[in-house]
Scaffold this motif. Structure first.
Motif, PDB file in Angstrom:
ATOM      1  N   ASP A  30      29.513 -16.015   6.016  1.00 42.45           N
ATOM      2  CA  ASP A  30      29.648 -15.688   7.438  1.00 42.45           C
ATOM      3  C   ASP A  30      31.145 -15.676   7.767  1.00 42.45           C
ATOM      4  O   ASP A  30      31.750 -16.724   7.975  1.00 42.45           O
ATOM      5  N   THR A  31      31.735 -14.482   7.813  1.00 41.17           N
ATOM      6  CA  THR A  31      33.186 -14.418   8.013  1.00 41.17           C
ATOM      7  C   THR A  31      33.572 -14.708   9.467  1.00 41.17           C
ATOM      8  O   THR A  31      34.674 -15.165   9.731  1.00 41.17           O
ATOM      9  N   GLY A  32      32.637 -14.457  10.385  1.00 42.67           N
ATOM     10  CA  GLY A  32      32.907 -14.778  11.796  1.00 42.67           C
ATOM     11  C   GLY A  32      33.154 -16.272  11.978  1.00 42.67           C
ATOM     12  O   GLY A  32      34.007 -16.691  12.768  1.00 42.67           O
ATOM     13  N   ALA A  33      32.406 -17.080  11.198  1.00 42.26           N
ATOM     14  CA  ALA A  33      32.573 -18.543  11.286  1.00 42.26           C
ATOM     15  C   ALA A  33      34.003 -18.933  10.905  1.00 42.26           C
ATOM     16  O   ALA A  33      34.556 -19.905  11.435  1.00 42.26           O
ATOM     17  N   MET A  34      34.613 -18.186  10.001  1.00 43.95           N
ATOM     18  CA  MET A  34      35.985 -18.502   9.567  1.00 43.95           C
ATOM     19  C   MET A  34      36.984 -18.221  10.707  1.00 43.95           C
ATOM     20  O   MET A  34      37.856 -19.044  10.999  1.00 43.95           O
ATOM     21  N   TYR A  35      36.843 -17.058  11.367  1.00 46.51           N
ATOM     22  CA  TYR A  35      37.727 -16.762  12.512  1.00 46.51           C
ATOM     23  C   TYR A  35      37.492 -17.767  13.639  1.00 46.51           C
ATOM     24  O   TYR A  35      38.411 -18.160  14.348  1.00 46.51           O
ATOM     25  N   ARG A  36      36.248 -18.173  13.779  1.00 41.72           N
ATOM     26  CA  ARG A  36      35.926 -19.160  14.824  1.00 41.72           C
ATOM     27  C   ARG A  36      36.575 -20.516  14.519  1.00 41.72           C
ATOM     28  O   ARG A  36      37.075 -21.187  15.422  1.00 41.72           O
ATOM     29  N   ALA A  37      36.543 -20.910  13.248  1.00 43.73           N
ATOM     30  CA  ALA A  37      37.123 -22.214  12.877  1.00 43.73           C
ATOM     31  C   ALA A  37      38.633 -22.213  13.127  1.00 43.73           C
ATOM     32  O   ALA A  37      39.185 -23.206  13.628  1.00 43.73           O
ATOM     33  N   ILE A  38      39.300 -21.102  12.811  1.00 46.21           N
ATOM     34  CA  ILE A  38      40.744 -21.010  13.066  1.00 46.21           C
ATOM     35  C   ILE A  38      40.994 -21.097  14.586  1.00 46.21           C
ATOM     36  O   ILE A  38      41.918 -21.788  15.041  1.00 46.21           O
ATOM     37  N   THR A  39      40.148 -20.432  15.352  1.00 46.50           N
ATOM     38  CA  THR A  39      40.298 -20.447  16.813  1.00 46.50           C
ATOM     39  C   THR A  39      40.106 -21.861  17.355  1.00 46.50           C
ATOM     40  O   THR A  39      40.882 -22.341  18.196  1.00 46.50           O
ATOM     41  N   TYR A  40      39.080 -22.539  16.841  1.00 47.44           N
ATOM     42  CA  TYR A  40      38.827 -23.918  17.280  1.00 47.44           C
ATOM     43  C   TYR A  40      40.042 -24.800  16.993  1.00 47.44           C
ATOM     44  O   TYR A  40      40.503 -25.564  17.846  1.00 47.44           O
ATOM     45  N   GLU A  41      40.575 -24.664  15.778  1.00 44.26           N
ATOM     46  CA  GLU A  41      41.706 -25.499  15.362  1.00 44.26           C
ATOM     47  C   GLU A  41      42.946 -25.181  16.212  1.00 44.26           C
ATOM     48  O   GLU A  41      43.693 -26.089  16.589  1.00 44.26           O
ATOM     49  N   ALA A  42      43.135 -23.917  16.536  1.00 49.42           N
ATOM     50  CA  ALA A  42      44.279 -23.520  17.377  1.00 49.42           C
ATOM     51  C   ALA A  42      44.148 -24.155  18.765  1.00 49.42           C
ATOM     52  O   ALA A  42      45.116 -24.721  19.304  1.00 49.42           O
ATOM     53  N   LEU A  43      42.952 -24.089  19.329  1.00 52.00           N
ATOM     54  CA  LEU A  43      42.737 -24.673  20.669  1.00 52.00           C
ATOM     55  C   LEU A  43      42.942 -26.183  20.620  1.00 52.00           C
ATOM     56  O   LEU A  43      43.580 -26.768  21.504  1.00 52.00           O
ATOM     57  N   LYS A  44      42.418 -26.798  19.572  1.00 44.49           N
ATOM     58  CA  LYS A  44      42.530 -28.253  19.438  1.00 44.49           C
ATOM     59  C   LYS A  44      43.992 -28.692  19.360  1.00 44.49           C
ATOM     60  O   LYS A  44      44.371 -29.732  19.905  1.00 44.49           O
ATOM     61  N   ASN A  45      44.805 -27.876  18.699  1.00 41.82           N
ATOM     62  CA  ASN A  45      46.216 -28.237  18.529  1.00 41.82           C
ATOM     63  C   ASN A  45      47.127 -27.623  19.591  1.00 41.82           C
ATOM     64  O   ASN A  45      48.352 -27.572  19.402  1.00 41.82           O
ATOM     65  N   ASP A  46      46.510 -27.126  20.677  1.00 40.91           N
ATOM     66  CA  ASP A  46      47.278 -26.530  21.779  1.00 40.91           C
ATOM     67  C   ASP A  46      48.218 -25.423  21.321  1.00 40.91           C
ATOM     68  O   ASP A  46      49.323 -25.288  21.850  1.00 40.91           O
ATOM     69  N   ILE A  47      47.780 -24.657  20.353  1.00 44.47           N
ATOM     70  CA  ILE A  47      48.599 -23.509  19.928  1.00 44.47           C
ATOM     71  C   ILE A  47      48.357 -22.376  20.930  1.00 44.47           C
ATOM     72  O   ILE A  47      47.213 -22.095  21.307  1.00 44.47           O
ATOM     73  N   ASP A  48      49.439 -21.747  21.350  1.00 42.24           N
ATOM     74  CA  ASP A  48      49.354 -20.645  22.301  1.00 42.24           C
ATOM     75  C   ASP A  48      48.655 -19.465  21.613  1.00 42.24           C
ATOM     76  O   ASP A  48      49.101 -18.993  20.563  1.00 42.24           O
ATOM     77  N   ILE A  49      47.567 -18.992  22.220  1.00 40.07           N
ATOM     78  CA  ILE A  49      46.752 -17.933  21.614  1.00 40.07           C
ATOM     79  C   ILE A  49      47.539 -16.609  21.531  1.00 40.07           C
ATOM     80  O   ILE A  49      47.176 -15.697  20.799  1.00 40.07           O
ATOM     81  N   GLU A  50      48.617 -16.511  22.280  1.00 43.72           N
ATOM     82  CA  GLU A  50      49.465 -15.300  22.231  1.00 43.72           C
ATOM     83  C   GLU A  50      50.536 -15.413  21.135  1.00 43.72           C
ATOM     84  O   GLU A  50      51.285 -14.457  20.915  1.00 43.72           O
ATOM     85  N   ASN A  51      50.651 -16.582  20.524  1.00 45.09           N
ATOM     86  CA  ASN A  51      51.727 -16.804  19.552  1.00 45.09           C
ATOM     87  C   ASN A  51      51.258 -16.428  18.128  1.00 45.09           C
ATOM     88  O   ASN A  51      50.710 -17.252  17.393  1.00 45.09           O
ATOM     89  N   SER A  52      51.518 -15.165  17.764  1.00 44.42           N
ATOM     90  CA  SER A  52      51.018 -14.654  16.479  1.00 44.42           C
ATOM     91  C   SER A  52      51.570 -15.427  15.285  1.00 44.42           C
ATOM     92  O   SER A  52      50.844 -15.671  14.318  1.00 44.42           O
ATOM     93  N   ASP A  53      52.839 -15.804  15.369  1.00 45.17           N
ATOM     94  CA  ASP A  53      53.446 -16.514  14.233  1.00 45.17           C
ATOM     95  C   ASP A  53      52.771 -17.870  14.009  1.00 45.17           C
ATOM     96  O   ASP A  53      52.463 -18.241  12.872  1.00 45.17           O
ATOM     97  N   ALA A  54      52.549 -18.581  15.101  1.00 44.62           N
ATOM     98  CA  ALA A  54      51.925 -19.907  14.977  1.00 44.62           C
ATOM     99  C   ALA A  54      50.483 -19.769  14.460  1.00 44.62           C
ATOM    100  O   ALA A  54      50.032 -20.559  13.626  1.00 44.62           O
ATOM    101  N   LEU A  55      49.782 -18.741  14.936  1.00 42.41           N
ATOM    102  CA  LEU A  55      48.394 -18.536  14.480  1.00 42.41           C
ATOM    103  C   LEU A  55      48.362 -18.146  13.000  1.00 42.41           C
ATOM    104  O   LEU A  55      47.508 -18.608  12.240  1.00 42.41           O
ATOM    105  N   THR A  56      49.315 -17.312  12.611  1.00 39.99           N
ATOM    106  CA  THR A  56      49.389 -16.898  11.198  1.00 39.99           C
ATOM    107  C   THR A  56      49.671 -18.111  10.313  1.00 39.99           C
ATOM    108  O   THR A  56      49.033 -18.307   9.272  1.00 39.99           O
ATOM    109  N   HIS A  57      50.604 -18.938  10.755  1.00 43.04           N
ATOM    110  CA  HIS A  57      50.930 -20.139   9.993  1.00 43.04           C
ATOM    111  C   HIS A  57      49.684 -21.026   9.848  1.00 43.04           C
ATOM    112  O   HIS A  57      49.380 -21.523   8.760  1.00 43.04           O
ATOM    113  N   LEU A  58      48.973 -21.185  10.960  1.00 41.36           N
ATOM    114  CA  LEU A  58      47.754 -22.002  10.931  1.00 41.36           C
ATOM    115  C   LEU A  58      46.735 -21.416   9.944  1.00 41.36           C
ATOM    116  O   LEU A  58      46.167 -22.136   9.114  1.00 41.36           O
ATOM    117  N   ALA A  59      46.508 -20.098  10.028  1.00 39.64           N
ATOM    118  CA  ALA A  59      45.499 -19.464   9.166  1.00 39.64           C
ATOM    119  C   ALA A  59      45.873 -19.587   7.693  1.00 39.64           C
ATOM    120  O   ALA A  59      45.007 -19.753   6.834  1.00 39.64           O
TER     121      ALA A  59
END
Ligand code: DC
Length: 220
Positions: A30-59
């Motif tokens: 289930d690849t959607g679950a993987m994008y969801r897990a990254i999203t959950y972790e970003a929200l949990k760590n207060d990462i700005d959803i507009e910050n592509s670099d921070a999201l890429t680093h997280l992923a």
């Protein structure tokens, strides 16, 4: 054999893909679950959803695992050691997952991981499986259903987890998510030219499962 199942939110991909995998004793991813897990972790760590670099680093750095396998189906997803199986279905994740999955660096990291996890015999579901992740998949299925039917299915799924739902809100959210997923620059949700399209609005799960099993039999 690799079987790619793509389609919009609520098209029944997960339910159908799991059943097909169980019947054939194939892996299920289930690849959607993987994008969801990254999203959950970003929200949990207060990462700005507009910050592509921070999201890429997280992923790139996050440790994503599927655990508790039974007959090829993993019941749990973990990110950095935390079980997030239920959390990834929360409304905050629904509301932000399309923004996170637009980011090229996030997609690159997920696609790499998906190719590692798939194995040889797999039913893998998502939005870009037939177009990007496995363009040479032996069988590609594109599931569709009308927006109100997809909202009804999604609402049932949410209700089964005990969540209070507003069905109109669910429909709006689904349409909003599809719009972002279908119009994004990086690997948008689109039917692969060689995919078989199955319209499922008036079909029950068993019927769709039967049709896919037949397609697989013919492709083998
Ligand atoms: O299948 P789902 O509704 O759980 O997917 C959640 C989101 O993840 C979806 O709105 C878009 C994104 N996604 C994606 O971009 N590519 C995939 N292969 C799977 C999901």
């Amino acid at each position: 054999m690799i079987v790619a199942i793509d389609g919009p939110a609520g098209s029944g991909k997960s339910t159908v893909a799991k059943r097909v995998a169980q019947q054939l004793k194939y892996n299920y991813l289930d690849t959607g679950a993987m994008y969801r897990a990254i999203t959950y972790e970003a929200l949990k760590n207060d990462i700005d959803i507009e910050n592509s670099d921070a999201l890429t680093h997280l992923a790139r750095s996050a440790k994503l695992e599927f655990r508790n396998e039974h007959m090829g189906i993993y019941s749990d997803i973990f990110i950095n050691g935390q079980r997030v199986t239920d959390e990834i279905r929360l409304p905050e994740v629904d509301a932000n997952v399309s923004a996170v999955s637009k980011v090229a660096g996030v997609r690159k990291a997920m696609v790499r991981k998906q190719r590692q996890l798939a194995g040889n015999d797999v039913i893998i579901e998502g939005r870009d499986i037939g177009t990007v992740v496995f363009p040479d998949a032996k069988l590609k299925v594109f599931l569709t259903a009308g927006a109100s039917e997809r909202a009804r299915r999604r609402a049932l799924q949410l209700e089964s987890t005990g969540e209070k739902i507003d069905s109109l809100q669910v429909q709006k959210e689904i349409i909003r998510r599809d719009q972002i997923d279908s119009n994004r620059e990086n690997s948008p949700l689109v039917k692969a030219v060689d995919a078989v399209e199955l319209e499922t609005t008036d079909k029950d799960i068993e019927q769709v499962v039967r049709e896919i099993l037949l397609l697989i039999k013919n492709a083998l």
